[in-house]
Enzyme design. Structure first.
Site, mmCIF file in Angstrom:
data_model
loop_
_atom_site.group_PDB
_atom_site.id
_atom_site.type_symbol
_atom_site.label_atom_id
_atom_site.label_comp_id
_atom_site.label_asym_id
_atom_site.label_seq_id
_atom_site.Cartn_x
_atom_site.Cartn_y
_atom_site.Cartn_z
ATOM 1 N N ARG A 247 0.872 -1.180 0.000
ATOM 2 C CA ARG A 247 0.000 0.000 0.000
ATOM 3 C C ARG A 247 0.905 1.224 0.000
ATOM 4 N NH1 ARG A 247 -5.195 -1.896 0.817
ATOM 5 N NH2 ARG A 247 -5.375 -3.804 2.045
ATOM 6 N N ASP A 303 -13.361 -8.153 -1.169
ATOM 7 C CA ASP A 303 -14.549 -7.465 -0.640
ATOM 8 C C ASP A 303 -15.681 -7.349 -1.669
ATOM 9 O OD1 ASP A 303 -12.952 -7.133 1.524
ATOM 10 O OD2 ASP A 303 -12.880 -4.956 1.481
ATOM 11 N N GLY A 347 -14.137 -7.062 5.108
ATOM 12 C CA GLY A 347 -15.171 -6.317 4.399
ATOM 13 C C GLY A 347 -15.221 -4.937 5.005
ATOM 14 N N ARG A 348 -14.334 -4.090 4.482
ATOM 15 C CA ARG A 348 -14.134 -2.750 5.033
ATOM 16 C C ARG A 348 -15.416 -1.913 4.990
ATOM 17 N NH1 ARG A 348 -8.994 -0.478 4.907
ATOM 18 N NH2 ARG A 348 -8.311 -1.528 3.028
HETATM 19 N N1 LIG Z 1 -6.700 8.235 -5.458
HETATM 20 C C1 LIG Z 1 -5.540 7.615 -5.705
HETATM 21 N N2 LIG Z 1 -4.714 8.076 -6.670
HETATM 22 C C2 LIG Z 1 -3.549 7.457 -6.922
HETATM 23 N N3 LIG Z 1 -3.137 6.342 -6.286
HETATM 24 C C3 LIG Z 1 -3.914 5.847 -5.323
HETATM 25 C C4 LIG Z 1 -5.152 6.441 -4.976
HETATM 26 N N4 LIG Z 1 -5.713 5.726 -3.982
HETATM 27 C C5 LIG Z 1 -4.849 4.723 -3.715
HETATM 28 N N5 LIG Z 1 -3.780 4.784 -4.521
HETATM 29 C C6 LIG Z 1 -2.657 3.855 -4.524
HETATM 30 O O1 LIG Z 1 -3.140 2.568 -4.922
HETATM 31 C C7 LIG Z 1 -2.493 1.541 -4.189
HETATM 32 C C8 LIG Z 1 -3.495 0.610 -3.582
HETATM 33 O O2 LIG Z 1 -4.495 1.320 -2.847
HETATM 34 P P1 LIG Z 1 -5.223 0.652 -1.586
HETATM 35 O O3 LIG Z 1 -4.205 0.312 -0.553
HETATM 36 O O4 LIG Z 1 -6.345 1.508 -1.216
HETATM 37 O O5 LIG Z 1 -5.716 -0.751 -2.133
HETATM 38 P P2 LIG Z 1 -6.882 -1.129 -3.121
HETATM 39 O O6 LIG Z 1 -6.404 -1.080 -4.504
HETATM 40 O O7 LIG Z 1 -8.089 -0.299 -2.811
HETATM 41 O O8 LIG Z 1 -7.097 -2.645 -2.735
HETATM 42 P P3 LIG Z 1 -7.751 -3.252 -1.412
HETATM 43 O O9 LIG Z 1 -9.084 -3.782 -1.851
HETATM 44 O O10 LIG Z 1 -6.832 -4.307 -0.975
HETATM 45 O O11 LIG Z 1 -7.888 -2.152 -0.406
HETATM 46 C C9 LIG Z 1 -1.608 2.215 -3.156
HETATM 47 O O12 LIG Z 1 -0.274 2.078 -3.570
HETATM 48 C C10 LIG Z 1 -2.079 3.647 -3.126
HETATM 49 O O13 LIG Z 1 -1.031 4.537 -2.880
HETATM 50 O O1 LIG Z 2 -4.292 -5.572 6.534
HETATM 51 P P1 LIG Z 2 -4.361 -5.061 5.147
HETATM 52 O O2 LIG Z 2 -3.419 -5.673 4.198
HETATM 53 O O3 LIG Z 2 -4.322 -3.576 5.103
HETATM 54 O O4 LIG Z 2 -5.791 -5.481 4.552
HETATM 55 C C1 LIG Z 2 -7.007 -5.400 5.203
HETATM 56 C C2 LIG Z 2 -8.086 -4.965 4.245
HETATM 57 O O5 LIG Z 2 -7.983 -5.608 3.003
HETATM 58 C C3 LIG Z 2 -9.249 -6.007 2.522
HETATM 59 O O6 LIG Z 2 -9.283 -7.394 2.534
HETATM 60 C C4 LIG Z 2 -9.494 -5.611 1.097
HETATM 61 O O7 LIG Z 2 -9.676 -4.261 0.980
HETATM 62 C C5 LIG Z 2 -10.252 -5.372 3.512
HETATM 63 O O8 LIG Z 2 -11.405 -6.130 3.703
HETATM 64 C C6 LIG Z 2 -9.448 -5.241 4.752
HETATM 65 O O9 LIG Z 2 -9.898 -4.180 5.551
HETATM 66 MG MG LIG Z 3 -8.856 0.254 -1.049
#
Ligand SMILES: Nc1ncnc2c1ncn2[C@@H]1O[C@H](COP(=O)(O)OP(=O)(O)OP(=O)(O)O)[C@@H](O)[C@H]1O
Ligand SMILES: O=P(O)(O)OC[C@H]1O[C@](O)(CO)[C@@H](O)[C@@H]1O
Ligand SMILES: [Mg+2]
Length: 531
Positions: A247, A303, A347-348
């Site tokens: 992340r 999720d 499930g956030r």
């Molecule tokens: N609005 C945005 N613009 C650019 N990059 C972003 C933005 N939001 C998140 N990111 C980048 O995308 C990557 C993943 O984001 P995030 O950790 O929220 O996971 P996700 O793709 O939503 O998956 P998950 O379902 O696991 O949360 C990170 O490296 C973060 O810095």
């Molecule tokens: O501990 P981590 O890697 O941040 O992931 C937890 C999150 O990832 C997810 O599985 C996917 O967004 C969420 O349900 C949960 O809150």
């Molecule tokens: Mg996310």
């Protein structure tokens, strides 16, 4: 305290003109077509991000032409960006992708695998898939998704995914990269594998993996990983991501600088809402710099919180694993004297895992999700119902999504590296309150708490997800070669489609408490309203 808000949609509203924001009104209980009209305060309260521009706001439904105007607008919104939008004279070449192939004589297949037949199995650029297939006769029909107050049938077509006859990249000029971001999800390796295999079939030789998500673009000690069919052959047999995930990370402009330095002109990005926001920003930045680059997303999330799709890969597997935890909770509770099993599932902001695992296990008595408010205490609260269940059944099982009941917990304002809010632990809270309650009323209860956390996502994909991953991975490559960028791949009504990224991430998809699926879950658990 009651708040009120007035969603603006047109002269006749499917909802009352003023929605009272009580515990009964949730984001999910508002018709999906109206959700983007809800004001920000309301949505913030529900931790749901809402699109600024509504697809239905400003429509005058008394205009006899409103439907054709809406459809035209819809077509424009779901248009998928193409290289020729920017490079009008971009050359197109006959596709090197072919299924009726012959075994390559040598390792050298720069022009794609050899073939002596003309292939006619391509997708026509004008092929479309119907996004919504139910013709609701009334807005009061369970789960009705309406555009106008009368819930008129409106055709909504999206682009069909698959290989095209003409491609916009010569395979020998391509350097393709794959990156996996966010949290883990079953099937990441399956998608990586299919992307690599399909790229090779087109004739691409330069394929790399970017390690540890977007961070791999900026951290020098993280070297890119060369990928080939040989490297990925068996990766789908294990969970996780061969490339690693993370992340947070560098800015969009740093990512695009790095892509330029490395000569990457096809980027496949696997991730959830945040990752896709990043992917779209990378696409925009490439266009701003006039780079001939294809950026294609593959939605990953256990999720299932991405809009418009039947499901995202990994979700099925996560549900399958989650029901094992529910089964253990049931066995523990059932075998104990007045046993209560509590399970917390990921499930956030969406309760899909909890809802589906409750349904599939058939062993849950109470399913709690973020979209449906509930009380723990009081005559109609969860704890009173648990008492009733112990008295009548002798044991009970509660399944709670991690985002449920956050109003009971103290906010820490902590955020993860990507800026996601770190939630309070609702599972532990329910466990503590349950123990306290039964102690206070002097009735014995043997409470067992199970939190499978990462076990539901750190596993390999099941067969159904494996197939979904294969199709999505292949289609991602077909989309890039066809010259599309800023798109993502998905499954809609069992057919595979390309969608513009902004349309699938304008807010997280949530369980609609008015949907048949939630009603089915309630029928299965037999739980009352906890308000
Ligand atoms: N609005 C945005 N613009 C650019 N990059 C972003 C933005 N939001 C998140 N990111 C980048 O995308 C990557 C993943 O984001 P995030 O950790 O929220 O996971 P996700 O793709 O939503 O998956 P998950 O379902 O696991 O949360 C990170 O490296 C973060 O810095
Ligand atoms: O501990 P981590 O890697 O941040 O992931 C937890 C999150 O990832 C997810 O599985 C996917 O967004 C969420 O349900 C949960 O809150
Ligand atoms: Mg996310």
């Amino acid at each position: 305290m009651m708040e009120s808000l007035s969603p603006v949609i047109g002269p006749k509203l499917v909802l009352p003109a003023k929605i009272s924001l009580s515990d009964h009104v949730t984001f999910g209980s508002v018709l999906p077509s109206l959700r983007p009209n809800l004001n920000r305060k309301f949505c913030k309260k529900l931790q749901v991000h809402v699109e600024k521009k509504s697809p239905t706001s400003g429509i005058d439904f008394s205009d006899p032409d409103w439907k054709s105007k809406y459809q035209k607008d819809f077509e424009a919104r779901f248009n998928i960006p193409h290289l020729t939008d920017v490079f009008e004279d971009a050359a197109a070449y006959p596709s090197t992708f072919c299924l009726r192939m012959r075994t390559p004589v040598t390792e050298d297949f720069a022009d794609g695998y050899p073939s002596d037949e003309k292939w006619h199995g391509y997708i026509n650029n004008n092929d479309r898939v119907l996004l919504k297939v139910i013709n609701y006769s009334s807005p009061t029909s369970a789960g009705a998704e309406c555009i106008d107050p009368d819930c008129t049938w409106v055709e909504q077509w999206v682009h069909r995914a698959g290989p095209r006859e003409k491609i916009y990249f010569k395979p020998e000029d391509v350097k393709a990269a794959v990156v996996t971001c966010g949290g883990l999800c079953p099937g990441l390796n399956d998608v990586i594998r299919q992307i690599v295999i399909t790229l090779e079939i087109y004739g691409v030789k330069k394929i790399v993996g970017i390690p540890f998500g977007y961070r791999g673009f900026s951290e020098e000690e993280l070297a890119e990983m060369p990928l080939s069919r040989k490297v990925v052959q068996n990766v789908h047999l294990s969970g996780g991501s061969l490339l690693g995930v993370s992340r947070g990370g560098p800015s969009v402009s740093e990512i695009v600088d790095s892509m330029e330095e490395r000569g990457i002109n096809m980027l496949f990005i696997l991730g959830g809402n945040g990752t896709h926001a990043g992917a779209n920003a990378i696409h925009d930045e490439c266009r701003k710099r006039r780079l001939k680059v294809a950026v294609v997303g593959v939605p990953k999330t256990i999720d299932n919180d991405i809009l418009l799709m039947d499901k995202t890969f990994g979700f099925d597997t996560a549900v399958e694993e989650a029901q094992r935890a529910i089964n253990s909770a049931y066995i523990e509770a059932h075998s104990a004297y007045r046993g209560i099993g509590i399970v917390k599932l990921m499930g956030r902001s969406s309760g899909f895992i909890a809802m589906h695992a409750s349904l599939s296990s058939g062993q849950t008595d109470i399913c709690l999700i973020p979209e449906v408010p509930f009380r723990l205490h009081g005559p109609h609260g969860v704890l009173s119902h648990l008492k009733y269940l112990l008295e009548t059944k002798g044991s009970a099982v509660v399944c709670a999504a991690e985002g449920a009941g956050q109003n009971f917990l103290e906010k820490t304002n902590a955020k993860d590296a990507s800026g996601n809010i770190v939630l309070g632990d609702i599972g532990v809270h329910i466990q503590q309150e349950t123990k306290k309650y039964f102690k206070e009323i002097g009735i014995p209860a043997d409470v067992k708490y199970i939190d499978p956390t990462y076990m539901i996502r750190a596993c390999r994909a099941n067969a159904s997800d494996g197939i979904l991953c294969a199709v999505l991975g292949q289609n991602a490559v077909h989309g890039a070669f066809a010259g599309y960028s800023g798109i993502t791949v998905g499954i809609c009504n069992t057919h595979y489609v390309y969608l513009p990224i902004p349309e699938v991430i304008s807010y997280p998809r949530v369980v609609d408490p008015n949907s048949r699926m939630w009603h089915r879950c309630l029928t299965s658990t037999g739980q009352p309203d906890f308000i």
